[in-house]
Design an enzyme around this catalytic site. Structure first.
Site, PDB file in Angstrom:
ATOM      1  N   ASP A 182      -6.947  -5.831  -5.468  1.00 47.84           N
ATOM      2  CA  ASP A 182      -8.026  -5.579  -4.510  1.00 47.84           C
ATOM      3  C   ASP A 182      -8.649  -4.209  -4.768  1.00 47.84           C
ATOM      4  OD1 ASP A 182      -9.714  -5.896  -2.342  1.00 47.84           O
ATOM      5  OD2 ASP A 182      -8.222  -5.203  -0.888  1.00 47.84           O
ATOM      6  N   LEU A 183      -9.527  -4.140  -5.763  1.00 52.09           N
ATOM      7  CA  LEU A 183     -10.175  -2.878  -6.119  1.00 52.09           C
ATOM      8  C   LEU A 183     -11.616  -2.800  -5.648  1.00 52.09           C
ATOM      9  CD1 LEU A 183      -8.708  -2.301  -9.695  1.00 52.09           C
ATOM     10  CD2 LEU A 183      -7.888  -1.453  -7.490  1.00 52.09           C
ATOM     11  N   LYS A 184     -12.145  -3.876  -5.125  1.00 53.42           N
ATOM     12  CA  LYS A 184     -13.470  -3.882  -4.488  1.00 53.42           C
ATOM     13  C   LYS A 184     -14.530  -3.213  -5.365  1.00 53.42           C
ATOM     14  CE  LYS A 184     -11.688  -3.884   0.268  1.00 53.42           C
ATOM     15  NZ  LYS A 184     -10.239  -3.688   0.028  1.00 53.42           N
ATOM     16  N   LEU A 185     -14.717  -3.745  -6.562  1.00 52.42           N
ATOM     17  CA  LEU A 185     -15.687  -3.147  -7.471  1.00 52.42           C
ATOM     18  C   LEU A 185     -17.096  -3.216  -6.881  1.00 52.42           C
ATOM     19  CD1 LEU A 185     -13.175  -3.736  -9.266  1.00 52.42           C
ATOM     20  CD2 LEU A 185     -14.762  -4.067 -11.164  1.00 52.42           C
ATOM     21  N   HIS A 186     -17.846  -2.126  -7.038  1.00 50.06           N
ATOM     22  CA  HIS A 186     -19.190  -2.029  -6.471  1.00 50.06           C
ATOM     23  C   HIS A 186     -19.960  -0.998  -7.291  1.00 50.06           C
ATOM     24  CE1 HIS A 186     -21.773  -1.499  -2.543  1.00 50.06           C
ATOM     25  NE2 HIS A 186     -22.488  -1.853  -3.602  1.00 50.06           N
ATOM     26  N   ASP A 187     -20.808  -1.477  -8.202  1.00 49.36           N
ATOM     27  CA  ASP A 187     -21.554  -0.576  -9.082  1.00 49.36           C
ATOM     28  C   ASP A 187     -22.689  -1.384  -9.693  1.00 49.36           C
ATOM     29  OD1 ASP A 187     -22.196   1.609 -10.928  1.00 49.36           O
ATOM     30  OD2 ASP A 187     -20.148   2.298 -10.557  1.00 49.36           O
ATOM     31  N   ASP A 193       0.848  -1.197   0.000  1.00 47.36           N
ATOM     32  CA  ASP A 193       0.000   0.000   0.000  1.00 47.36           C
ATOM     33  C   ASP A 193       0.880   1.243   0.000  1.00 47.36           C
ATOM     34  OD1 ASP A 193      -2.393  -1.433   0.002  1.00 47.36           O
ATOM     35  OD2 ASP A 193      -2.365  -1.654   2.170  1.00 47.36           O
ATOM     36  N   LYS A 238      -0.417  -7.828  -2.805  1.00 42.92           N
ATOM     37  CA  LYS A 238      -1.695  -7.156  -2.997  1.00 42.92           C
ATOM     38  C   LYS A 238      -1.450  -5.728  -3.446  1.00 42.92           C
ATOM     39  CE  LYS A 238      -4.246  -4.588  -0.481  1.00 42.92           C
ATOM     40  NZ  LYS A 238      -5.066  -3.889   0.532  1.00 42.92           N
ATOM     41  N   GLN A 284      -7.753  -1.222  12.014  1.00 44.55           N
ATOM     42  CA  GLN A 284      -8.520  -2.466  11.959  1.00 44.55           C
ATOM     43  C   GLN A 284      -9.242  -2.687  13.285  1.00 44.55           C
ATOM     44  OE1 GLN A 284      -8.659  -4.017   9.171  1.00 44.55           O
ATOM     45  NE2 GLN A 284      -6.838  -3.420   8.045  1.00 44.55           N
ATOM     46  N   PRO A 344     -24.555  -3.834 -12.291  1.00 43.48           N
ATOM     47  CA  PRO A 344     -23.975  -5.056 -12.839  1.00 43.48           C
ATOM     48  C   PRO A 344     -23.168  -4.862 -14.115  1.00 43.48           C
ATOM     49  CG  PRO A 344     -26.165  -5.521 -12.023  1.00 43.48           C
ATOM     50  CD  PRO A 344     -25.987  -4.037 -11.917  1.00 43.48           C
ATOM     51  N   THR A 371     -13.083  -5.012   7.579  1.00 42.66           N
ATOM     52  CA  THR A 371     -12.542  -5.262   8.919  1.00 42.66           C
ATOM     53  C   THR A 371     -12.434  -3.994   9.748  1.00 42.66           C
ATOM     54  OG1 THR A 371     -10.306  -5.161   7.984  1.00 42.66           O
ATOM     55  CG2 THR A 371     -11.288  -7.349   8.275  1.00 42.66           C
ATOM     56  N   GLY A 406      -0.093  -6.110   5.765  1.00 42.34           N
ATOM     57  CA  GLY A 406       0.528  -4.967   5.108  1.00 42.34           C
ATOM     58  C   GLY A 406       1.570  -4.300   5.959  1.00 42.34           C
ATOM     59  N   ARG A 407       1.131  -3.327   6.759  1.00 39.47           N
ATOM     60  CA  ARG A 407       2.062  -2.473   7.494  1.00 39.47           C
ATOM     61  C   ARG A 407       3.015  -3.217   8.424  1.00 39.47           C
ATOM     62  NH1 ARG A 407      -2.805   1.743   8.596  1.00 39.47           N
ATOM     63  NH2 ARG A 407      -3.927  -0.230   8.278  1.00 39.47           N
TER      64      ARG A 407
END
Length: 234
Positions: free
Chosen positions: A59-64, A11, A33, A191, A66, A121, A211-212
């Site tokens: 990890d782009l978490k598409l949400h729109d 990240d 990632k 988190q 269909p 999370t 990650g961190r």
């Protein structure tokens, strides 16, 4: 007994930093990632560069709607990601469109794992209540998990606290990818629902995302290797 594998989250908005981390972690992590921060700052050609010859969790978490999600997934096909994410809360029609797009746009031998993100999370009971959901995080994760797997998702993104209830509800087949993992003594950062690598492995995670605690370590490769040892001994 299956081995829980490690994804390291790179990240950053700096491509040189991502290059440095990726090279340092070769041989010490099972996948990298790249998410919104890096992709929006550096662009898809940079994602392709960093991911070359590495297993990529994009990890782009598409949400729109269909159609938009389906077209987005089709556009990502040249990157060759191993795992891709969409939000389960987009609903069954969106998930079905995502499934169809992946099946059509990706060669079968290189078809990525379609993961539905359940409850972030960073959200706890209060956070869910603020967005109008009265269920507990566990109840909401299981509800979304049932729906997502039924309409074609290969797996789910969930917190470590929901691994056991998801396994009880859905069995061993769905791939469970678990962020919010913190080695003992590490800061929780932003988190809310976290576990150690060993605890997540014992609960039945297929992949953990760290990650961190790795990228901020003085020696990222050594930090990743220590987590791999913990997973092997879990």
């Amino acid at each position: 007994m299956k081995r829980t594998r490690l994804i390291t989250a790179l990240d950053t908005q700096n491509i040189d930093q991502a290059r440095e981390w990726a090279r340092a972690l070769d041989g010490h992590t099972d996948a990298i990632k790249l998410g919104m921060e890096f992709t929006y700052a550096c662009g898809l050609p940079a994602v392709a560069e960093i991911a070359r010859d590495r297993s990529l969790f994009l990890d782009l978490k598409l949400h729109d709607i269909p159609n938009t999600v389906a077209k987005g997934l089709t556009s990502l096909a040249p990157l060759g990601a191993s795992l891709l994410t969409v939000h389960a809360s987009g609903g069954s029609a969106m998930l079905q469109a995502a499934r169809a797009a992946i099946d059509e746009a990706y060669p079968e031998a290189r078809r990525p794992c379609l993961l539905a993100v359940t409850v972030l999370t960073s959200l706890d009971q209060q956070g869910l209540h603020e967005i109008g959901i009265d269920a507990t995080p566990r109840e909401q994760v299981v509800r979304l998990g049932h729906m997502a797997i039924a309409v074609g998702a290969d797996g789910l993104v969930c917190s470590a606290e929901e691994i056991a209830p998801l396994r009880d509800a859905l069995g061993d087949k769905p791939v469970l990818v678990v962020p919010g993992i913190r080695p003992a003594g590490a800061s929780a950062d932003d988190q809310k629902r976290i576990m150690t690598p060993a605890q997540a492995a014992q609960a039945g995670a297929d992949w953990i995302v760290v990650g961190r605690p790795i990228t901020r370590a003085h020696n990222p490769a050594q930090a990743a290797a220590a987590i791999q040892d913990e997973l092997r001994n879990a």
